[in-house]
Design an enzyme around this catalytic site. Structure first.
Site, PDB file in Angstrom:
ATOM      1  CE1 TYR A   1      -3.350  -2.834   0.632  1.00 17.86           C
ATOM      2  CE2 TYR A   1      -2.571  -2.978   2.883  1.00 17.86           C
ATOM      3  CZ  TYR A   1      -3.355  -3.460   1.855  1.00 17.86           C
ATOM      4  OH  TYR A   1      -4.122  -4.561   2.056  1.00 17.86           O
TER       5      TYR A   1
ATOM      6  CE1 TYR B   1      -8.795  -4.646   1.486  1.00 16.12           C
ATOM      7  CE2 TYR B   1      -8.852  -5.945   3.496  1.00 16.12           C
ATOM      8  CZ  TYR B   1      -8.217  -5.562   2.343  1.00 16.12           C
ATOM      9  OH  TYR B   1      -6.989  -6.107   2.033  1.00 16.12           O
TER      10      TYR B   1
ATOM     11  CG  ASP C   1     -14.423 -10.847   6.115  1.00 20.70           C
ATOM     12  OD1 ASP C   1     -13.750 -11.217   7.083  1.00 20.70           O
ATOM     13  OD2 ASP C   1     -13.939 -10.265   5.123  1.00 20.70           O
TER      14      ASP C   1
ATOM     15  CE  LYS D   1      -7.255  -7.923   9.482  1.00 19.72           C
ATOM     16  NZ  LYS D   1      -5.992  -7.319   9.104  1.00 19.72           N
TER      17      LYS D   1
HETATM   18  N1  PMP Z   1     -11.432  -9.451   5.623  1.00 19.61           N
HETATM   19  C1  PMP Z   1     -11.364  -8.405   6.450  1.00 19.61           C
HETATM   20  C2  PMP Z   1     -12.619  -7.915   7.100  1.00 19.61           C
HETATM   21  C3  PMP Z   1     -10.145  -7.788   6.714  1.00 19.61           C
HETATM   22  O1  PMP Z   1     -10.086  -6.709   7.522  1.00 19.61           O
HETATM   23  C4  PMP Z   1      -8.975  -8.299   6.095  1.00 19.61           C
HETATM   24  C5  PMP Z   1      -7.599  -7.700   6.345  1.00 19.61           C
HETATM   25  N2  PMP Z   1      -7.541  -6.378   6.701  1.00 19.61           N
HETATM   26  C6  PMP Z   1      -9.093  -9.402   5.242  1.00 19.61           C
HETATM   27  C7  PMP Z   1     -10.331  -9.961   5.036  1.00 19.61           C
HETATM   28  C8  PMP Z   1      -7.888  -9.976   4.555  1.00 19.61           C
HETATM   29  O2  PMP Z   1      -7.064 -10.633   5.436  1.00 19.61           O
HETATM   30  P1  PMP Z   1      -5.516 -10.875   5.095  1.00 19.61           P
HETATM   31  O3  PMP Z   1      -4.861  -9.553   5.088  1.00 19.61           O
HETATM   32  O4  PMP Z   1      -5.041 -11.789   6.193  1.00 19.61           O
HETATM   33  O5  PMP Z   1      -5.480 -11.548   3.765  1.00 19.61           O
END
Ligand code: PMP
Length: 420
Positions: free
Chosen positions: A7, A135, A237, A266
């Site tokens: 980024y 996202y 998600d 995460k």
């Molecule tokens: N879904 C959500 C809601 C997220 O916040 C993120 C990462 N910020 C992801 C998926 C993607 O996860 P990763 O960066 O481990 O691929």
């Protein structure tokens, strides 16, 4: 520059701080500076850095074996974690598919949703509904259901977009009329397009990377009911919201609903390494049973169910339970509420708080220019998203440390005001 950072426009990268050690909420830099991590390293390091119990569990597993393929083989931590995840996630999510990152976990979820309908003889359910400002990751299908153009602009020509609904209005405590109005947007779409829609994917309660936009559990309830009524799968998600971040163990728990498919990542592995899990109900799982590979889920990341990752996750969940983290998160929430209340400025567009998340949206992007460096100069690691500054700390943060982080935000805001 050999190392390509995420980024970033690499042309004007400048000096990148180098961390050489970590302890609790402290990040110790090469030049000896000590920063308090206010955002738990992209919301993953929930127990702080260098947690002795997790370290020890990991060392024990390393001394036994660090990796084995999950194709045709299994091992105790992968089995035990699947049991534990089924136990603690919303009732009915009985099956666990591991992968190596949140984005891949989302890909798996969307594959599950799309193939489920194909496997069960429903033709043409190919589209996906998601929310504006959502996202879900940086891989292709995850980008398709995400709505931040900064992440996907370069690929608009190759993305097959589905439908996007507005972020539900009214915040966490939205009134019944607002919920009704928001839910009717979903229903209007489903009335016409349900036969071509596989699923509705959303970040429950708070859209994190999209600027910490919070909405009501009642919307989730309404979405669950409408998905059932129109034969659409509901995919939550919880990569960012899972493991206590919104004040409940999972954000779905605010609404008391079970999605058909749920993704966690995460904090699953407490920031020790990348891992994710996609959980499904027995209805979905059974849709993949058959006499040939045609119906099987043909996905299998090399490191899925990695013994170190699953060991860390098990230990992390044990600590969450043993150390009563939900109470700690409630205390963090109280500190954020109390301190945010005292921050007033014409520069502020909105203040949003849920669980262990506190976000302040400023009126202009330009008001944030220099904030990260200012925070560093004051001993904090705070990295805003656009015009939103936020705290999303490790749950082990002390009240004093947290207050200091918020005062840095406050002082920055008053500095903007002082400069007109
Ligand atoms: N879904 C959500 C809601 C997220 O916040 C993120 C990462 N910020 C992801 C998926 C993607 O996860 P990763 O960066 O481990 O691929």
């Amino acid at each position: 520059m050999k190392l390509w950072y995420p980024y970033r426009q690499m042309k004007d990268l400048g000096q990148v701080p180098v961390m050489v050690a970590g302890k609790g909420t402290a990040m110790i830099l090469e030049d000896g500076r000590r920063l308090t991590d206010g955002i738990s390293s992209w919301w993953a390091v929930i127990h702080g850095y260098n947690h002795p119990d997790i370290n020890n569990a990991l060392i024990e597993q390393i001394n036994s074996f660090s990796h084995v393929m999950l194709g045709g083989l299994s091992h105790p931590p992968a089995l035990a974690l699947a049991d534990k995840l089924v136990e603690i996630t919303p009732a009915g999510l009985n099956h666990v598919f591991y992968s190596d990152s949140g984005s891949v976990g989302v890909e798996v979820a969307l594959k599950m949703a799309l193939q489920y309908w194909k496997n069960t003889g429903h033709v043409g359910k190919h589209k996906i509904i998601s929310l504006k400002n959502g996202y879900h990751g940086d891989t292709f299908k995850a980008m398709e259901v995400g709505d931040d153009s900064d992440f996907s602009n370069a690929f608009v020509d190759v993305l097959h977009r589905g439908y996007f609904l507005d972020t539900p209005a009214g915040g966490f405590d939205a009134d019944a009329a607002t919920i009704q109005q928001e839910a009717s947007k979903l229903e209007d779409l489903l009335k016409i397009h349900a036969p071509e829609i596989a699923c509705f994917i959303l970040e429950p309660i708070v859209q994190c990377a999209g600027g910490f936009r919070i909405y009501s559990p009642l919307y989730l309830k309404a979405a669950r009911a409408l998905c059932d009524q129109y034969n659409i799968l509901l995919v939550l998600d919880e990569v960012a919201t899972g493991f206590g971040r919104t004040g409940k163990l999972f954000a779905a728990d605010h609404a008391g609903i079970t999605p058909d498919i749920m993704i966690i990542g995460k904090a699953l592995t407490a920031g020790y390494m990348g891992h994710a899990a996609t959980l499904a109900t027995t209805r979905i799982f059974n849709g993949f049973l058959g006499d040939s590979y045609d119906k099987a889920l043909m996905h299998g990341p090399t490191f899925m169910g990695n013994p170190l990752a699953t060991t860390v996750a098990l230990k992390s969940i044990e600590i969450i339970e043993k150390d009563h983290y939900l109470e700690r998160i409630a205390a963090i929430n109280a500190v954020i509420r109390n301190e945010f209340e005292k921050i007033e400025s014409p520069a502020i567009a909105d203040k949003r708080i849920v669980g262990a998340i506190g976000a302040i949206e400023l009126k202009e992007d330009s008001m944030m220019a220099g904030f990260r460096d200012y925070a560093m100069a004051n001993g904090a690691w705070l990295r805003p998203i656009g015009k939103v500054m936020y705290v999303m700390p490790a749950y082990i943060i002390t009240d004093d440390e947290l207050r200091k982080l918020i005062w840095i935000m406050r002082d920055w805001i008053s500095h903007i005001y002082a400069n007109g």
